[in-house]
Scaffold this active site. Structure first.
Site, mmCIF file in Angstrom:
data_model
loop_
_atom_site.group_PDB
_atom_site.id
_atom_site.type_symbol
_atom_site.label_atom_id
_atom_site.label_comp_id
_atom_site.label_asym_id
_atom_site.label_seq_id
_atom_site.Cartn_x
_atom_site.Cartn_y
_atom_site.Cartn_z
ATOM 1 N N ARG A 143 28.996 31.565 -19.781
ATOM 2 C CA ARG A 143 28.134 32.214 -18.254
ATOM 3 C C ARG A 143 28.045 30.685 -17.188
ATOM 4 N NH1 ARG A 143 22.273 31.487 -21.851
ATOM 5 N NH2 ARG A 143 23.911 32.812 -22.695
ATOM 6 N N GLU B 270 29.351 19.792 -25.005
ATOM 7 C CA GLU B 270 28.248 19.750 -25.316
ATOM 8 C C GLU B 270 29.471 21.830 -25.795
ATOM 9 O OE1 GLU B 270 24.138 20.449 -23.589
ATOM 10 O OE2 GLU B 270 23.800 21.911 -24.654
ATOM 11 N N GLU C 85 21.397 14.402 -31.364
ATOM 12 C CA GLU C 85 20.586 13.660 -29.880
ATOM 13 C C GLU C 85 19.360 14.536 -31.000
ATOM 14 O OE1 GLU C 85 22.198 16.146 -26.403
ATOM 15 O OE2 GLU C 85 20.303 15.865 -25.581
ATOM 16 N N THR D 40 19.861 26.781 -24.781
ATOM 17 C CA THR D 40 19.586 26.060 -26.354
ATOM 18 C C THR D 40 18.543 25.862 -26.224
ATOM 19 O OG1 THR D 40 21.616 24.752 -25.544
ATOM 20 C CG2 THR D 40 20.627 24.588 -27.743
ATOM 21 N N ARG E 230 30.175 27.017 -22.596
ATOM 22 C CA ARG E 230 29.650 28.247 -23.706
ATOM 23 C C ARG E 230 30.679 29.371 -24.040
ATOM 24 N NH1 ARG E 230 24.011 30.083 -24.824
ATOM 25 N NH2 ARG E 230 22.568 29.017 -24.174
ATOM 26 N N HIS F 4 24.061 23.658 -14.590
ATOM 27 C CA HIS F 4 22.926 23.954 -13.854
ATOM 28 C C HIS F 4 23.543 23.895 -13.154
ATOM 29 C CE1 HIS F 4 20.238 23.604 -17.384
ATOM 30 N NE2 HIS F 4 20.329 22.978 -16.912
ATOM 31 N N ASN G 292 23.700 16.521 -17.357
ATOM 32 C CA ASN G 292 24.269 17.283 -17.409
ATOM 33 C C ASN G 292 24.476 18.755 -16.566
ATOM 34 O OD1 ASN G 292 24.226 20.849 -17.890
ATOM 35 N ND2 ASN G 292 23.711 19.747 -20.217
ATOM 36 N N HIS H 24 27.993 21.933 -21.184
ATOM 37 C CA HIS H 24 28.480 22.985 -22.394
ATOM 38 C C HIS H 24 29.428 23.986 -22.202
ATOM 39 C CE1 HIS H 24 25.663 25.466 -24.835
ATOM 40 N NE2 HIS H 24 26.321 25.058 -25.336
HETATM 41 N N1 PXP Z 1 20.652 19.040 -24.500
HETATM 42 C C1 PXP Z 1 21.092 19.718 -24.773
HETATM 43 C C2 PXP Z 1 21.542 19.588 -26.371
HETATM 44 C C3 PXP Z 1 21.268 20.904 -23.972
HETATM 45 O O1 PXP Z 1 21.620 21.971 -24.914
HETATM 46 C C4 PXP Z 1 20.542 20.477 -22.628
HETATM 47 C C5 PXP Z 1 20.665 22.246 -21.956
HETATM 48 O O2 PXP Z 1 21.667 22.232 -21.679
HETATM 49 C C6 PXP Z 1 20.103 19.603 -22.777
HETATM 50 C C7 PXP Z 1 20.544 18.396 -23.118
HETATM 51 C C8 PXP Z 1 19.535 19.386 -21.243
HETATM 52 O O3 PXP Z 1 18.374 19.658 -21.169
HETATM 53 P P1 PXP Z 1 17.778 20.234 -19.874
HETATM 54 O O4 PXP Z 1 18.145 21.217 -18.876
HETATM 55 O O5 PXP Z 1 16.720 20.916 -20.253
HETATM 56 O O6 PXP Z 1 17.073 19.092 -18.222
#
Ligand code: PXP
Length: 396
Positions: free
Chosen positions: A203, A224, A305, A255, A199, A164, A161, A197
């Site tokens: 953001r 996502e 998931e 989330t 959103r 970040h 993901n 994701h």
């Molecule tokens: N899976 C989902 C559905 C999420 O919303 C997130 C967070 O964006 C993640 C996985 C990944 O989580 P993390 O950033 O804590 O590894």
């Protein structure tokens, strides 16, 4: 000729059946019996009780019965010019109960029972003397250790993901760092999927990111999203390789909980229908809860998931273990229904291995920990380290 799997009375999905076939073949190979024929029959308690009564004079159900084609020791039987080894009958009902009691996956318990029953066909017997019981146990342990490598129905892989990275970019409101570049580096370092994701409040990930990623991602783009009209329309236009529906609150940092499929069944079912029509598989991000899993299956999700947040954030070891057991049994249950199982949220370099070792989980979705480590080690190195953890855990 090879092992034959015959299923009676109970439903077993095709993936498990394939795994059982592999185990049968492995047992023949590992005992130098390839080319011989063995039948594994899977039935219920009532039927196995009947067989036990008829052929062994014991009017009770049991977990496994073996009917060797001929009697003798392993050495004697292997020297005979016969192709048939015999039949092994297993009660799926008892196997399932025992798996729960022993904290094993259903498939692990079935593997064990198949191995045990198979050794009886080869003349091993634990009821005659202590020495023979020890010999059989040793052989069983050796076979199970090796077979574990054959048994895993799915190999886990890493999807990253990159939200970040976009969060850092948006903090400055400029064009770097670019999540698109990050996605490319992740793929070059071995990631098998990219997750973003989009959103409602934009953001971090922007529409432009998703559009470009659709063009550049070489592995699999998983979008996502909340099941809102606006985002569904964008997803249908962009056509990611899959979508993961998540609950979305404006106030949350990330989330927080899983999607409540029970209270939003109609809305989610409708969204799934739209995506299915467009050939886009849907995953539902849910808590490890049998009710949610049953409904996810019922309304046509392809994946779930499992939310690993409670496991990842547990401070108390006992709670962490409870959460882990729940994820493991939920993954197994979902897998048995025919759902494909992913997991994610809060996974890091310390807590990921046990989740990757769950043999029914196929994808781990990880973001924060990898991007955080990349600040110090570089993204390529951070991805490779996580990949090594996942690969290492899956072949333990
Ligand atoms: N899976 C989902 C559905 C999420 O919303 C997130 C967070 O964006 C993640 C996985 C990944 O989580 P993390 O950033 O804590 O590894």
């Amino acid at each position: 000729m090879s092992s034959t799997i015959i299923i009676h009375h109970q439903k077993i999905n095709r993936t498990v059946q394939t795994a059982l076939d592999l185990i049968g073949t492995a047992l023949l190979d590992l005992t130098d019996r390839s080319g011989k024929n063995v039948n594994f029959l899977f039935t219920n308690d009532r039927e196995i009780q009947k067989l036990n009564r008829t052929y062994r004079n014991k009017n009770e159900s049991t977990n496994v019965l073996s009917f060797p084609f001929t009697s003798g020791t392993d050495e004697v039987i292997s020297s005979l010019p016969i192709n048939e080894l015999g039949d092994v009958v297993i009660s799926l009902e008892t196997a399932r109960k025992e798996a729960e009691e022993m904290h094993l996956s259903f498939l692990q318990r079935l593997t064990w029972l198949m191995t045990h029953g198979f050794l009886h066909l080869l003349g091993y017997d634990h009821e005659q003397s202590e020495a023979e019981a020890i010999e059989m146990a040793k052989k069983e342990e050796m076979l199970l250790t090796v077979i574990d490598h054959y048994r895993r129905p799915v190999m886990p892989h890493l999807a990253i993901n990159v939200d970040h990275v976009a969060t850092i970019r948006e903090a400055r409101g400029i064009t770097e760092p670019d999540p698109v570049t990050a996605a490319g580096i992740c793929e070059l370092a071995g990631a098998k999927g990219i997750v973003v994701h989009l959103r409602e409040d934009r953001r971090h990930i922007q529409d432009r990111d998703v559009s470009i990623l659709r063009e550049t991602v070489q592995t699999k783009l998983n979008l996502e999203m909340g099941a809102t009209k606006e985002i569904i329309a964008i997803a249908l236009a962009i056509k990611p390789d899959m979508v993961t529906l998540v609950p979305e609150k404006r106030q949350e940092l990330t989330t927080e909980g899983g999607l409540d499929v029970v209270s939003q069944k109609k809305k989610i079912a409708k969204a799934i229908e739209k995506f299915m029509k467009a050939n886009i598989p849907v995953s539902l991000f849910i808590d490890a809860d049998p009710e949610q899993i049953t409904l996810a299956h019922e309304i046509g999700a392809t994946f779930i998931e499992l939310h690993t947040g409670k496991y990842a954030n547990a401070r108390d070891e006992m709670i962490r273990q409870q959460e882990y057991d729940l994820i493991k049994s939920s993954a197994e249950y979902a897998f048995q229904t025919g759902l494909r199982v992913n997991a994610g949220h809060g996974l890091n370099y310390i807590n990921t291995a046990p989740i990757a070792a769950i043999d029914t989980i196929e994808e781990l979705s990880i973001g924060h920990a990898i991007i955080a480590r990349s600040v110090f080690t570089g993204l390529d190195q951070a991805v490779r380290e996580m990949n090594d953890i996942i690969t290492g855990a899956s072949i333990l």
